[in-house]
Design a protein around this motif. Sequence first.
Motif, PDB file in Angstrom:
ATOM      1  N   GLY A 174       0.795  -1.226   0.000  1.00  0.00           N
ATOM      2  CA  GLY A 174       0.000   0.000   0.000  1.00  0.00           C
ATOM      3  C   GLY A 174       0.823   1.269   0.000  1.00  0.00           C
ATOM      4  N   LEU A 175       2.139   1.151  -0.159  1.00  0.00           N
ATOM      5  CA  LEU A 175       3.017   2.333  -0.171  1.00  0.00           C
ATOM      6  C   LEU A 175       3.163   2.814  -1.618  1.00  0.00           C
ATOM      7  N   HIS A 176       2.094   3.377  -2.147  1.00  0.00           N
ATOM      8  CA  HIS A 176       2.041   3.694  -3.567  1.00  0.00           C
ATOM      9  C   HIS A 176       3.012   4.797  -3.968  1.00  0.00           C
ATOM     10  N   GLU A 177       3.165   5.810  -3.138  1.00  0.00           N
ATOM     11  CA  GLU A 177       4.065   6.898  -3.504  1.00  0.00           C
ATOM     12  C   GLU A 177       5.499   6.396  -3.615  1.00  0.00           C
ATOM     13  N   GLU A 178       5.914   5.569  -2.656  1.00  0.00           N
ATOM     14  CA  GLU A 178       7.271   5.015  -2.713  1.00  0.00           C
ATOM     15  C   GLU A 178       7.427   4.110  -3.932  1.00  0.00           C
ATOM     16  N   ALA A 179       6.392   3.326  -4.235  1.00  0.00           N
ATOM     17  CA  ALA A 179       6.452   2.439  -5.399  1.00  0.00           C
ATOM     18  C   ALA A 179       6.578   3.249  -6.689  1.00  0.00           C
ATOM     19  N   LEU A 180       5.811   4.330  -6.796  1.00  0.00           N
ATOM     20  CA  LEU A 180       5.883   5.175  -7.996  1.00  0.00           C
ATOM     21  C   LEU A 180       7.248   5.844  -8.122  1.00  0.00           C
ATOM     22  N   CYS A 181       7.825   6.223  -6.991  1.00  0.00           N
ATOM     23  CA  CYS A 181       9.165   6.817  -7.018  1.00  0.00           C
ATOM     24  C   CYS A 181      10.182   5.821  -7.568  1.00  0.00           C
ATOM     25  N   LEU A 182      10.081   4.569  -7.156  1.00  0.00           N
ATOM     26  CA  LEU A 182      11.000   3.542  -7.656  1.00  0.00           C
ATOM     27  C   LEU A 182      10.770   3.282  -9.144  1.00  0.00           C
ATOM     28  N   CYS A 183       9.506   3.313  -9.574  1.00  0.00           N
ATOM     29  CA  CYS A 183       9.228   3.170 -11.006  1.00  0.00           C
ATOM     30  C   CYS A 183       9.878   4.295 -11.793  1.00  0.00           C
ATOM     31  N   SER A 184       9.804   5.509 -11.266  1.00  0.00           N
ATOM     32  CA  SER A 184      10.423   6.660 -11.942  1.00  0.00           C
ATOM     33  C   SER A 184      11.928   6.487 -12.047  1.00  0.00           C
TER      34      SER A 184
END
Length: 464
Positions: free
Chosen positions: A354-364
Amino acid sequence: MTQQNPVPETADLCPPLECAGDLAILGNRVESAMGLRRGRRPEDLWRALRELARQEGEPLRELLSRLAASPLSREDTDRLAPHLTVGETYFFRDMETLGVLRDRVFPELARRGGTVRIWCAGCSSGEEAYTVAMLAQEVLPPERLEILGTDLNPRSLRKARKGHYTRWSFRGVPSPWVERFFTRLPEGVRSVKPRFRQGISFREGNLLDPASPFPDGRPGDVILCRNVLIYFEEAAIRRVLSLFRQTLSPEGWLVVAPAEAPLVQGFGFHPLGRTSTFLHPSRRASGETPREREYALEGFLPPPLPEELPTALPFGPEEDLFLPPSPPQPAPLPLPPSPEEDLLATARQKADAGLHEEALCLCSQAMERDRTDPTPYYLSGVIHQERGATQEARNALRRAVYLDPSFVAAHHALASLAPDRESEARHLRNARELLLALPEDEVVPESGGLTASALLELLHIAPR
């Protein structure tokens, strides 16, 4: 005043040497209380403490010192569990195993009569328990089903009881199935239909607790414990399997993940042939060796398949379930993962938690390293959809398709986000044409392990 962010993003990423003693003490306590292998690894435990400290606004090293100073309380394990347990789950995961349940196990239990008791041990956020209910109701009425899901993680259990899910829980599930089993809610949320909630309960449970999860102590017919034991230490595995033997009927089934079958077979369970994820408990009378039960193959032939669900993935001839397992073949040594693969694996773990912001940062970060790789764009799109950011999800998925026009999962995801029927039909048509061009046994990337033929069959299923 409580410090709001005592753990800077760039501080203490690795456990400092001076914390090694407290980490070792706390790791032993986590293993004793929860059985988790991850609790013994300093880097995993340190990462969990960092997340907990950030969440609760407590200085990281003070948190570690306090938890290491005394035995863990029930409150402590409840707080640590969301950060140490792995929440990787989704609906209709591992179609081969589910096909055996639906076509062989559930019809056999239906013929026996009475209430069918199923325990999903380590159920996470409930997707597996609801999937079992959906498949079991093909041959059993809801009033004959008693399905119990237990987990250490109270946050996951709250989600399971609510029964509301977003795109991330439907990876590889065709749209007709989603329409059949779920009610559409605003912002891309789907709710499990009332019929498939009947007979299901969720409760907090520690697999190291020797008591039966069923209040009346009567045995269960099926225990599903998939992708759970791989995170346990050997001593904890022994305790869990002892509980399973006590809880399971002599004619019942234990279902584990393929990687876990070798762990289980040495501790009082024997496999039913090449599909060694299905096991029976070995019963030993005084002075006797375990008695292998004989089965009539014709008693296990599946009934005609319902039109609404696809034929299960191939699992060999009917008798394969009962033949001795083939000798294990040594697996080739895997190549080391690339930095991008490491980033995306961590991003998936963050998204599952559920840590979507951190996941999106890693995708970036993965996009920055290789702007020609469509995978981080696909993963970013699925996460955006999970957050209800439909336009951002479409943009990311379109970028994935632009970089790789043959990306089947991205076409399928775009179909679920299509603003109109025409667009949905176009994306589904693209996915079907691409699948037809693939070898039937080729596993489709980002499909949850489905082959091209299996996914193509799913896309052709019409809702009831």
